[in-house]
Design an enzyme around this catalytic site. Structure first.
Site, PDB file in Angstrom:
ATOM      1  N   HIS A  95       0.814  -1.219   0.000  1.00  0.00           N
ATOM      2  CA  HIS A  95       0.000   0.000   0.000  1.00  0.00           C
ATOM      3  C   HIS A  95       0.849   1.271   0.000  1.00  0.00           C
ATOM      4  O   HIS A  95       0.346   2.357  -0.281  1.00  0.00           O
ATOM      5  CB  HIS A  95      -1.007   0.001   1.167  1.00  0.00           C
ATOM      6  CG  HIS A  95      -0.438   0.326   2.513  1.00  0.00           C
ATOM      7  ND1 HIS A  95      -0.223  -0.621   3.482  1.00  0.00           N
ATOM      8  CD2 HIS A  95      -0.073   1.504   3.069  1.00  0.00           C
ATOM      9  CE1 HIS A  95       0.246  -0.049   4.578  1.00  0.00           C
ATOM     10  NE2 HIS A  95       0.356   1.241   4.339  1.00  0.00           N
ATOM     11  N   ASP A 126       0.244  -7.561   1.493  1.00  0.00           N
ATOM     12  CA  ASP A 126       0.641  -6.160   1.637  1.00  0.00           C
ATOM     13  C   ASP A 126       2.159  -5.996   1.743  1.00  0.00           C
ATOM     14  O   ASP A 126       2.662  -5.306   2.625  1.00  0.00           O
ATOM     15  CB  ASP A 126      -0.047  -5.506   2.839  1.00  0.00           C
ATOM     16  CG  ASP A 126      -0.037  -3.977   2.723  1.00  0.00           C
ATOM     17  OD1 ASP A 126       0.491  -3.460   1.713  1.00  0.00           O
ATOM     18  OD2 ASP A 126      -0.546  -3.303   3.644  1.00  0.00           O
ATOM     19  N   SER A 208       4.524   3.016   7.642  1.00  0.00           N
ATOM     20  CA  SER A 208       4.315   1.804   6.856  1.00  0.00           C
ATOM     21  C   SER A 208       5.553   1.428   6.062  1.00  0.00           C
ATOM     22  O   SER A 208       6.157   2.270   5.393  1.00  0.00           O
ATOM     23  CB  SER A 208       3.161   2.002   5.867  1.00  0.00           C
ATOM     24  OG  SER A 208       1.932   1.801   6.488  1.00  0.00           O
TER      25      SER A 208
END
Length: 360
Positions: A95, A126, A208
């Site tokens: 992402h 992911d 992230s």
């Protein structure tokens, strides 16, 4: 992630939600008190050197690992990444890269941004691998064995939260083996993450794809999600974040580097395409089978288009997300007991052999 708006997803076990945190261990430090007959119950006084020793450990770990953490910038936002090898491969979240194929990578140690390109993204987990055009001076991180993690271990989260390059927060491993799901919106692939490491180390937008690190300087997780509380208007739940375990991240990264794609997802599949069915009361009531893969487990077991899957191994499946979470805990080659509601109103429980979920 690509973009700065938060993403939410239900986390049923705790009645909270999850948000992606892209802005778009073999040894540990511990103290053990041993009681013996006749020993005093009074705790030994701390010496002034103990806090300084722990502080020194933090400083050494940060100085050793931070040069391996990079900032990844796309046209839609930014996130973090971890240098995997001296050839310029960097592991991050899917992402974070979103739909982009070209990026700018900035080292925590400074210098001009470097061009990078996408090698492959693995949306199901992911994870993604990108490669810097010029790997000169890149310092690969040391990845530890997440299978040896223990609740209570001290960990540090390193990344670029809110664009603040080279930021570090600390906490502990709060829990292990969580199964958490992302929403399918924006740049989020809607992944279901198995075996997630829960941590109290603060994880914020931009973290992230960064690193969750133990006090031996080993990367033991990739920070990916943070919890939010829908009862408080979707505000971030302090101290509840989730990381993809390092053993998963390194396995997927190796496959991508070697084969250009993921050839073994380790994920179980029924062999159906599904969608959530809404009941007469307006609530999810099961998972409708839209398509059955010819020759797959569901096909061979007799599941047909139009059937509604209502449970797997006795666990209700009111939504497609719930179905994905249950399947994520099973293995290819297992046999699952699938309860289906037929179009004529009858129900059947069918034994379905599970295949492997494709990586693409």
């Amino acid at each position: 992630m690509g973009g700065s708006s938060p993403r939410l997803a239900l986390f049923a076990a705790a009645a909270i939600a999850l948000a992606g945190c892209g802005q778009t261990a073999r040894s540990q430090l511990s103290g053990t008190a041993t009681d013996s007959p006749g020993a005093s119950a009074e705790a030994s006084p701390r010496t002034s050197e103990e806090p300084l020793a722990l502080e020194g450990r933090y400083e050494r770990v940060i100085a050793g690992v931070l040069p391996s953490i990079v900032q990844i910038t796309t046209t839609n936002g930014l996130g973090s990444g971890v240098v995997y090898d001296s050839s310029g491969h960097i592991v991050t979240n899917a992402h974070v890269v979103g739909r982009a194929t070209r990026f700018e990578v900035t080292l925590a140690t400074g210098g001009a941004p470097r061009a990078a390109k996408l090698v492959e993204a693995f949306a199901l987990g992911d994870l993604a691998v990108i490669k810097v055009d010029d790997p000169t001076g890149l310092k690969p991180a040391v990845f530890g064995d997440s299978g040896r993690l223990r609740v209570g271990q001290i960990v540090l989260a390193m990344g670029n939260p809110l664009g603040l390059s080279g930021s570090v927060t600390d906490g502990i491993v709060s829990a292990l083996g969580r199964t958490v799901s992302e929403p399918t919106e924006g740049e989020s692939p809607g992944a279901t993450i198995t075996g997630a490491v829960q941590t109290s180390a603060a994880i914020n937008p931009g973290n992230s794809g960064g690193a969750l690190v133990n006090l031996s300087g080993e990367v033991i997780g990739i920070p990916t999600l943070t919890a939010v509380n829908p009862e408080l208007g979707g505000g971030q739940a302090p101290g509840i974040g989730f990381a993809i375990p390092s053993n998963t991240a390194t396995d997927i990264t190796r496959q991508i580097i070697k084969n250009g794609k993921v050839t073994n997802t380790h994920r179980a599949a029924l062999g159906v395409t599904v969608q959530t069915v809404i009941g007469s009361g307006g609530q999810p009531s099961g998972v409708g089978v839209v398509r059955v893969t010819p020759g797959g487990g569901a096909d061979r077991a007799g599941i047909r288009s139009g059937d509604v899957i209502v449970s797997i191994n006795g666990t209700p499946t009111p939504t497609s997300q719930a179905l994905s979470e249950i399947l994520a805990t099973l293995n290819p080659g297992d046999q699952a007991k699938v309860e289906v509601l037929r179009p004529d109103g009858s129900t059947s429980t069918i034994a379905v052999p599970l295949s492997e979920l494709p990586g693409g």
